[in-house]
Design an enzyme around this catalytic site. Structure first.
Site, PDB file in Angstrom:
ATOM      1  N   ARG B 289      -6.872  12.267   9.062  1.00 21.91           N
ATOM      2  CA  ARG B 289      -7.020  13.503   8.785  1.00 21.91           C
ATOM      3  C   ARG B 289      -7.107  13.826   7.487  1.00 21.91           C
ATOM      4  O   ARG B 289      -7.673  14.509   6.851  1.00 21.91           O
ATOM      5  CB  ARG B 289      -5.870  14.330   9.482  1.00 21.91           C
ATOM      6  CG  ARG B 289      -6.005  14.532  10.848  1.00 21.91           C
ATOM      7  CD  ARG B 289      -4.729  15.405  11.527  1.00 21.91           C
ATOM      8  NE  ARG B 289      -5.271  15.402  13.066  1.00 21.91           N
ATOM      9  CZ  ARG B 289      -4.349  15.977  14.060  1.00 21.91           C
ATOM     10  NH1 ARG B 289      -3.055  16.224  13.807  1.00 21.91           N
ATOM     11  NH2 ARG B 289      -4.883  15.903  15.080  1.00 21.91           N
ATOM     12  N   HIS B 431     -13.733  17.683  13.733  1.00 24.94           N
ATOM     13  CA  HIS B 431     -13.496  16.480  14.176  1.00 24.94           C
ATOM     14  C   HIS B 431     -11.969  16.166  13.773  1.00 24.94           C
ATOM     15  O   HIS B 431     -11.302  16.853  12.844  1.00 24.94           O
ATOM     16  CB  HIS B 431     -14.474  15.372  13.957  1.00 24.94           C
ATOM     17  CG  HIS B 431     -14.510  15.000  12.789  1.00 24.94           C
ATOM     18  ND1 HIS B 431     -15.110  13.783  12.172  1.00 24.94           N
ATOM     19  CD2 HIS B 431     -14.383  15.777  11.607  1.00 24.94           C
ATOM     20  CE1 HIS B 431     -15.179  13.802  10.899  1.00 24.94           C
ATOM     21  NE2 HIS B 431     -14.800  15.072  10.394  1.00 24.94           N
ATOM     22  N   GLU B 432     -11.271  14.997  14.326  1.00 27.11           N
ATOM     23  CA  GLU B 432      -9.979  14.814  14.009  1.00 27.11           C
ATOM     24  C   GLU B 432      -8.939  15.994  14.173  1.00 27.11           C
ATOM     25  O   GLU B 432      -8.033  16.041  13.592  1.00 27.11           O
ATOM     26  CB  GLU B 432      -9.835  14.013  12.806  1.00 27.11           C
ATOM     27  CG  GLU B 432     -10.688  12.945  12.417  1.00 27.11           C
ATOM     28  CD  GLU B 432     -10.308  11.638  13.246  1.00 27.11           C
ATOM     29  OE1 GLU B 432      -9.103  11.830  13.780  1.00 27.11           O
ATOM     30  OE2 GLU B 432     -10.916  10.783  13.257  1.00 27.11           O
ATOM     31  N   GLY B 433      -9.253  16.514  15.369  1.00 24.67           N
ATOM     32  CA  GLY B 433      -8.304  17.909  15.548  1.00 24.67           C
ATOM     33  C   GLY B 433      -8.890  19.207  14.950  1.00 24.67           C
ATOM     34  O   GLY B 433      -9.133  18.907  13.646  1.00 24.67           O
ATOM     35  N   GLN B 438      -5.076  22.219  13.952  1.00 25.55           N
ATOM     36  CA  GLN B 438      -4.367  22.053  12.661  1.00 25.55           C
ATOM     37  C   GLN B 438      -3.450  23.184  12.494  1.00 25.55           C
ATOM     38  O   GLN B 438      -2.209  23.021  11.957  1.00 25.55           O
ATOM     39  CB  GLN B 438      -5.224  21.782  11.414  1.00 25.55           C
ATOM     40  CG  GLN B 438      -5.804  20.640  11.479  1.00 25.55           C
ATOM     41  CD  GLN B 438      -5.493  19.255  11.795  1.00 25.55           C
ATOM     42  OE1 GLN B 438      -4.554  19.087  11.178  1.00 25.55           O
ATOM     43  NE2 GLN B 438      -6.325  18.303  12.421  1.00 25.55           N
TER      44      GLN B 438
END
Lengths: 581, 581
Positions: B289, B431-433, B438
């Site tokens: 992240r 992406h990546e959450g 978040q």
């Protein structure tokens, strides 16, 4: 595939809010009725969905190119779709009957055209550019010019362009260098290079009618020296001195050719009088700016509906209150943050569409109302135009970004449509005057001209809505107080900025002014819609209520810090030395 | 072509602000010095500019495809660039010496890697994914796994991936269906479909080491049942049961293959213990992240510098005060609204880079400081991670949009680089959450866990900066008061939201909470930078002062309406019935 626009919303705006059928009491529109309006809308909706939407992605993925013979190649689907469009009378529908049109009110015409802008911005731009061109010649050209150029354009045999920009000039038309020299036979010899010409070359029609800004001898410096010329691509079956230098390759809006054109002693015909070219062009440009607002709105709307459809069928995750992994995943539309992203889109695109239609109806009022009302409509349209261009191009682009986000990773792929919408819409804050130019136009011209009558008429108009909402009570009355506060700040800030300040200081934060004024206007438009909703029951009306609530809770408060900044006469940008950047 | 990052800014952040050389007093970094840091940065800067930047556009315009032999084809420039990258020790540099690394501090490693992310996000992603993978196996794998898989990855002979998502699962890992069945010989047979796997197939290296989340028998439902496996593409020179189903075609980030992979009885090796897979993966995910934050920052930075260079050379228009058309046009950087667009970009990208490096230094503190300081660093890093991911991915994307706008129509064409930056950067909020995830992580977990110690440590840290700024006087003291007010609101709002509310209500506006908290954090980071600027003179320091002023005048006030909304426990999104949309 989701419908690109909502017919239910359009019907609400035209009939439940703007009372468009009342226009048929005016002589110009006397042959029309709700039935003819509905008929046009049916045709537009049907044709946009069946003939234009299906090749929107293909046009994006197969952008125009110049073939070995020097001719522009488009995908095969474009010409038949545009031929049908012309055959249905959709190019001419807004024009007088004497020109082959049916004098459809502007507000109905724009609503009909929005279907094509939403379904396929690339293919539909050709006739829209043509309409703008034809309108200008019809207003300022001679009868011979109208017969020679306008009529074939309205039949779809010729298409038209606007040639303003040049490679080193962009927003600063004072500096154009294209020259027009009288040839002695009443025509002119036009030479120079024009950049960013949409529809500047193609083989869709027998001819292309370029409207070209150029400097004829004897004009003053700057914009005063500019004249306007008709310069056709073909003349008596031969190529005129206009050649395609190249196509611009763009991030989006790829279905429309965008060209660099070289005029080399091309034969041109003066429109109107010498040195008044820019004033004629501004007539067209105001129309074009509202058109850009509709384009941004339509693409935003298509993205909203696509992401709405996706959110209903895509399942993932669970409610915060029931995280049991054994329970079935829920449709993502039930997640609060997804509802936020959909509500925001709805508030943006429906707000923008309503403003666009309201502005379009002002054109009809300007043309057909009594003198006082027409003047008032004219003033209001002037002050709303920069907002009707800039606000949708900012916020409906944001809507497209949210549409991607609703789709997650899928939205970033070309398998879905929303990434194209986002790329296509990014053009709209740039062309027909960047949003920076719109901010200068609004704050530097529109709200100050004629002793500030633009802002005064806007404030009176909004004030009337506020009074109605107060009388209506409920949520409308609450919003009315909030809107009254924001409108008061807009007026006070405007006065503060123009209280004898150096124009450089007054205009330093024109971008913030444009944004704040835009949000006040859209808040007013939402309150107008809420009043039209009244006590009606049903999901559609509840949706309008929810979007209005969203706008007043999440959006209008953003103007507070913007007005604070403006009131402080902030000099941050002015005081920044370029060397520090 | 403009440099993709500013070495001057990086040096300021590392040496004038973060005092990175002080880390060399710690045993782990004792072999290092400012000279070794500068040496790495020289290599990274030089290689990024000479070997990576030149094929960034080519990689975008020639996206990977699957050839007739079923193998992925990339442009020719990628492999030699990555081979050089590996040869220079840039994959291993952050690892222990026992693994062939040089134990470079994370803060220096990230700064060095940012050059590659700015120069060519597509090509550079392969080794960055590999580093994340190797870090995880190094932390949780056996010595044999480290020898077999990590070492060849750090030498650049193998690359690595993370296989989390599945076609119907996305953000909800509880629902993954990939299965791992013990094969009886200590290995597992892994079967299932994995989606969105970056670097999931290519011919750049001898092998690809997939780290795969899958469910082994006996685990609980949901995330508790997830285990983690090493599943190599090649096994003893033969293809393992992993096949490429297809490549995703994307709006941007096209230089990186993104794949749909089918695991069909593939041999896998368990990492750590069964059913603890997600906890291992989160270790990597936090790193990833922050990496996404750097990626967004780097692309934003490259756009800022490109538009800055353009604004200095492009001439157009005149000052509001001197509209004489006979005067020469001025560079557009002199227009207030262009300065605004550049200052905004500067405030976003330099603020984001500073936050990224600060967060990276916390990783070094976590690893090497005394127990109390390490724990504090860990807590602070936990609470900052969602912001370090989401804030740059929102605002550095906005910076890229402004970079296009500074270029006008040219910025919309593929002739310039900024349109690609905008497309590439649009991935980062997803992406990546997603940024939505978040927001839930920040408000639902990070600020409440352990009795709210995350927010408490953040507030103490910001409070110390406020005290220093008050003591420093001048603009810093003014900003300190503004920041103290905003921080107080953040704390009060957090308390209001968690005062015994239904989680659904508390979390309904987590997106607004994330944005407001992000702006408070970046305001703090700008105040930190301003304190590091001190009384130094020169354009560079004046630039920092101007950007800090911009952030406090134009940006931080945006949090006011967000806190108002949150404090009101607004239910607009919750109360909206999906049927109304």
């Amino acid at each position: 595939m989701a419908a690109p626009l909502s017919r239910r919303d359009i019907d609400f705006l035209l009939y439940e809010w703007l009372d468009v059928p009342a226009l048929t009491e005016r002589e110009r529109f006397a042959d029309h009725s709700r039935e003819t309006f509905d008929g046009i809308m049916d045709v537009a909706q049907d044709m946009a969905v069946k003939l234009f939407a299906p090749h929107n992605k293909k046009g994006d993925q197969n952008q125009p190119y110049v073939g070995d013979d020097g001719k522009v190649v488009l995908i095969d689907e474009v010409k038949p779709a545009l031929d049908e469009f012309a055959k249905a009378g959709l190019i001419s529908c807004g024009f007088d009957e004497s020109l082959g049109g049916i004098a459809l009110p502007m507000v109905v015409t724009r609503a009909a055209m929005a279907w094509f802008q939403a379904a396929n911005p690339g293919s539909s731009s050709y006739p829209f550019l043509t309409v703008g061109n034809a309108n200008l010649i019809a207003a300022h050209g001679t009868q011979e010019q109208i017969d020679t150029w306008v009529k074939p354009m309205l039949e779809g045999r010729y298409f038209g362009t606007m040639c303003l920009s040049e490679p080193d000039v962009g927003s600063s038309l004072a500096d154009i260098t294209t020259k027009a020299i009288p040839a002695g036979d009443g025509t002119y010899s036009v030479s120079g290079t024009k950049m960013w010409i949409s529809g500047g070359d193609h083989e869709l029609t027998e001819n292309i009618v370029h409207l070209v800004l150029a400097k004829a001898p004897g004009g003053g410096p700057g914009v005063k020296g500019i004249s306007l010329f008709i310069v056709p691509k073909m003349l008596d079956g031969e190529r005129n001195g206009v050649s395609l230098v190249g196509l611009n390759h763009k991030m989006g809006n790829r279905g429309t050719t965008n060209t660099l054109l070289e005029f080399d002693g091309a034969t041109g015909y003066l429109v109107g009088e010498e040195h008044l070219g820019l004033s004629y062009m501004f007539h067209m440009m105001n129309e074009a700016r509202i058109g850009v607002g509709f384009l941004a709105t339509s693409i935003g709307y298509a993205g909203y509906l696509a992401s709405l459809e996706y959110a209903k069928v895509r399942t993932q995750g669970r409610n915060p209150a029931s995280k049991d992994p054994a329970s079935a995943p829920i449709p993502i539309i039930e997640h609060a943050d997804v509802k936020r992203m959909l509500l925001a889109q709805k508030a943006y695109v429906e707000g923008a569409l309503a403003l666009g239609l309201y502005s379009s109806k002002l054109v009809d009022e300007e043309q057909t109302a009594g003198a006082d009302a027409a003047k008032r409509a004219h003033i209001l349209l002037e002050v709303l135009t920069p907002i009707a261009k800039a606000w949708p191009s900012q916020w409906c682009l944001e809507a497209n970004s949210l549409a991607i986000q609703v789709h997650g990773g899928y939205g970033y792929t070309t398998e879905f449509d929303v990434e194209q919408y986002y790329r296509d819409n990014r053009l709209n804050p740039i062309h027909e005057g960047t949003n920076g130019i719109q901010g200068l136009d609004l704050l530097g011209r529109k709200v100050v001209m004629n002793g500030g009558e633009g802002l005064a008429v806007l404030a009176e108009t909004i004030g009337a809505t506020i009074e109605s909402a107060r009388a209506a009570g409920g949520a409308a009355a609450d919003y009315a107080e909030q809107l009254a506060g924001a409108l008061g700040r807009l007026q006070a800030t405007t006065a503060t900025l123009w209280k004898g300040l150096d124009p450089a200081v007054a205009l330093a934060n024109s971008a913030a002014y444009l944004e704040a004024a835009g949000h006040v206007v859209i808040a007013w438009i939402w309150l107008e819609q809420l009043l039209a909703v009244g006590d009606n029951v049903g999901d559609f009306y509840d949706g309008k209520r929810a979007a209005a609530r969203y706008f007043y809770r999440f959006e209008l408060p953003k103007t507070g810090p913007q007005f604070d900044l403006l009131d402080s006469l902030d000099r941050t940008t002015l005081d920044t030395d370029p060397a520090w950047l």
